[in-house]
Design an enzyme around this catalytic site. Structure first.
Site, PDB file in Angstrom:
ATOM      1  N   VAL A   1      60.953  50.593  53.622  1.00 54.54           N
ATOM      2  CA  VAL A   1      61.968  50.321  54.646  1.00 54.54           C
ATOM      3  C   VAL A   1      63.352  50.265  54.014  1.00 54.54           C
ATOM      4  O   VAL A   1      64.315  50.834  54.539  1.00 54.54           O
ATOM      5  CB  VAL A   1      61.660  49.008  55.390  1.00 54.54           C
ATOM      6  CG1 VAL A   1      62.805  48.636  56.337  1.00 54.54           C
ATOM      7  CG2 VAL A   1      60.357  49.136  56.173  1.00 54.54           C
TER       8      VAL A   1
ATOM      9  N   THR B   1      62.526  42.489  52.446  1.00 55.34           N
ATOM     10  CA  THR B   1      61.271  42.026  51.866  1.00 55.34           C
ATOM     11  C   THR B   1      60.430  41.336  52.936  1.00 55.34           C
ATOM     12  O   THR B   1      60.857  41.162  54.077  1.00 55.34           O
ATOM     13  CB  THR B   1      61.527  41.026  50.725  1.00 55.34           C
ATOM     14  OG1 THR B   1      61.924  39.761  51.276  1.00 55.34           O
ATOM     15  CG2 THR B   1      62.611  41.530  49.777  1.00 55.34           C
TER      16      THR B   1
ATOM     17  N   ASP C   1      49.931  38.530  62.728  1.00 48.59           N
ATOM     18  CA  ASP C   1      51.151  39.309  62.926  1.00 48.59           C
ATOM     19  C   ASP C   1      51.669  39.144  64.357  1.00 48.59           C
ATOM     20  O   ASP C   1      52.866  38.964  64.576  1.00 48.59           O
ATOM     21  CB  ASP C   1      50.884  40.790  62.627  1.00 48.59           C
ATOM     22  CG  ASP C   1      52.109  41.666  62.871  1.00 48.59           C
ATOM     23  OD1 ASP C   1      53.120  41.481  62.166  1.00 48.59           O
ATOM     24  OD2 ASP C   1      52.066  42.513  63.774  1.00 48.59           O
TER      25      ASP C   1
ATOM     26  N   LYS D   1      55.211  37.178  65.863  1.00 44.75           N
ATOM     27  CA  LYS D   1      56.153  37.785  66.810  1.00 44.75           C
ATOM     28  C   LYS D   1      56.316  36.920  68.059  1.00 44.75           C
ATOM     29  O   LYS D   1      57.428  36.778  68.586  1.00 44.75           O
ATOM     30  CB  LYS D   1      55.675  39.194  67.167  1.00 44.75           C
ATOM     31  CG  LYS D   1      55.743  40.152  65.983  1.00 44.75           C
ATOM     32  CD  LYS D   1      55.114  41.502  66.273  1.00 44.75           C
ATOM     33  CE  LYS D   1      55.224  42.421  65.052  1.00 44.75           C
ATOM     34  NZ  LYS D   1      54.584  43.733  65.277  1.00 44.75           N
TER      35      LYS D   1
ATOM     36  N   GLY E   1      56.499  51.724  61.278  1.00 45.35           N
ATOM     37  CA  GLY E   1      56.927  52.861  60.471  1.00 45.35           C
ATOM     38  C   GLY E   1      58.277  52.604  59.845  1.00 45.35           C
ATOM     39  O   GLY E   1      59.140  51.929  60.435  1.00 45.35           O
TER      40      GLY E   1
END
Length: 370
Positions: A18, A96, A223, A227, A354
């Site tokens: 990223v 990171t 995960d 969120k 992605g």
């Protein structure tokens, strides 16, 4: 020079997938119109600081490789704080997933350094850290922007902030927030009573790089819980009172893990996949039950503001629901049910993972500072 004309000095921490993509996108903006100067890079082993007069160029990889300076966030903090003291506009991008780096956000914000990041840890971990971030930002006026923590390149946080700021009432947010879980259940549960085994779909997802090396790190639902914590805290810190629970961390979210109890603690991804077929019949039964009701299985996250619930788990949706009809591959989809967007919700969907789209989300946040 007015603040709007002043270049923003950018420091990037983390130059992996990223981070590298972000640097490429940032440097691709034509120099004469770019609002940025890239002045610092920090990898896991070394750092590069060029200062405001000699910004980093397209040759950044060789520049960083040639640097003799070790990675040192304390020194970087001193350098950036000095730039703020010189009345420069400074932004630090944390690419990171480090708890340690996230723990420095209050320090940076208090020093007047804007923080932009796709790192979920600071906003979904310990509630005290999140409180310190809010306090430091309010004290200095420095901003923290984290669009990419929830939807990568999908606009999820910005629309939520606008809904709250304009006085709309959030009733419920529900979505398929995990690209991994999206891929798995798009392929496992199509509405038919039979299909590929659960273990084979997970194995293929791992081969395609959609899961973590250890699939349990996706199947535990953490995960999604992170969120949901981020969204819930944004709503709770808004102007209107809510019935949402105060989440100590993402571990406070009601999360239904998909890891069979007997496979908890399996140390390697290979061993986990080797044993997962033992539980295919259980997942097959869930699919058959859903199909008999004219429904599909989807792993969703829900922030139910009206009823005060935050939960993540496997749920059933009719075959004509957007979660059944609109998803493909590893896409994410989020529905905002609000007082204004009712009875038809505001829907955001698209690629939710992605490097390219995540970096775009980060760069979009940087542009909000310009």
């Amino acid at each position: 020079m007015s603040p709007s004309e002043q270049k923003i000095l950018v420091a990037v921490v983390g130059v992996g997938l990223v981070g590298s993509e972000l640097i490429s996108q940032l440097l691709s903006i034509p120099k004469h119109i770019s609002p940025f100067k890239l002045v610092a890079l920090t990898s896991s082993t070394r750092s590069l600081y060029t200062g405001k007069d000699t910004p980093i160029t397209d040759a950044w990889k060789s520049q960083l490789a040639a640097s003799k300076a070790p990675a040192d966030l304390k020194t970087l903090t001193t350098q950036l704080t000095q730039l703020v003291a010189e009345h420069e506009r400074v932004a630090l991008v944390d690419n990171t997933s480090s708890e340690e780096v996230a723990g420095l956000y209050p320090t940076w914000l208090k020093a007047g350094i804007n923080v932009v990041t796709p790192n979920k840890k600071a906003f979904s971990g310990d509630a005290e850290l999140f409180s310190q971030i809010l306090g430091a930002s309010a004290e200095s006026g420095a901003r923290w922007l984290n669009e990419a923590t929830v939807g990568a390149g999908l606009p999820i946080i910005a629309p939520l902030k606008e809904l709250l700021a304009t006085g709309d009432k959030i009733i419920k947010i529900e979505g398929v927030f995990s690209g991994t879980m999206s891929y798995i259940f798009n392929n496992f549960s199509t509405g038919a009573p039979s299909g590929p085994s659960f273990s084979s779909v997970v194995a293929i997802a791992r081969e395609k790089g959609y899961t973590e090396p250890h699939p349990a790190d996706d199947l535990n639902g953490y995960d999604v819980a992170r969120k949901l914590t981020i969204l819930s805290r944004l709503i709770s810190s808004g102007p209107a009172a809510t019935a949402l629970p105060a989440l100590d961390s993402f571990l406070s979210v009601q999360t239904a893990s998909l890891i069979p109890a007997a496979l908890e603690g399996i140390p390697t991804g290979d061993e986990f996949l080797a044993r997962l077929p033992e539980f295919d019949a259980e997942f097959d039964n869930l699919r058959v039950e859903a199909s008999a009701e004219g429904k599909v299985l989807r792993f969703v996250g829900v922030v139910d503001v009206e009823n005060g619930h935050v939960r993540a788990g496997l749920e059933k949706y009719s075959t004509d629901h957007p979660f059944a009809t609109a998803l493909g591959g590893s896409d994410n989809i989020v529905l905002f049910h609000t007082e204004r967007y009712s009875p038809r919700p505001l829907i955001v969907q698209g690629a939710g993972a992605g490097a390219a789209v995540t970096a775009m989300g980060v760069l979009g946040d940087l542009l909000k500072l310009a």
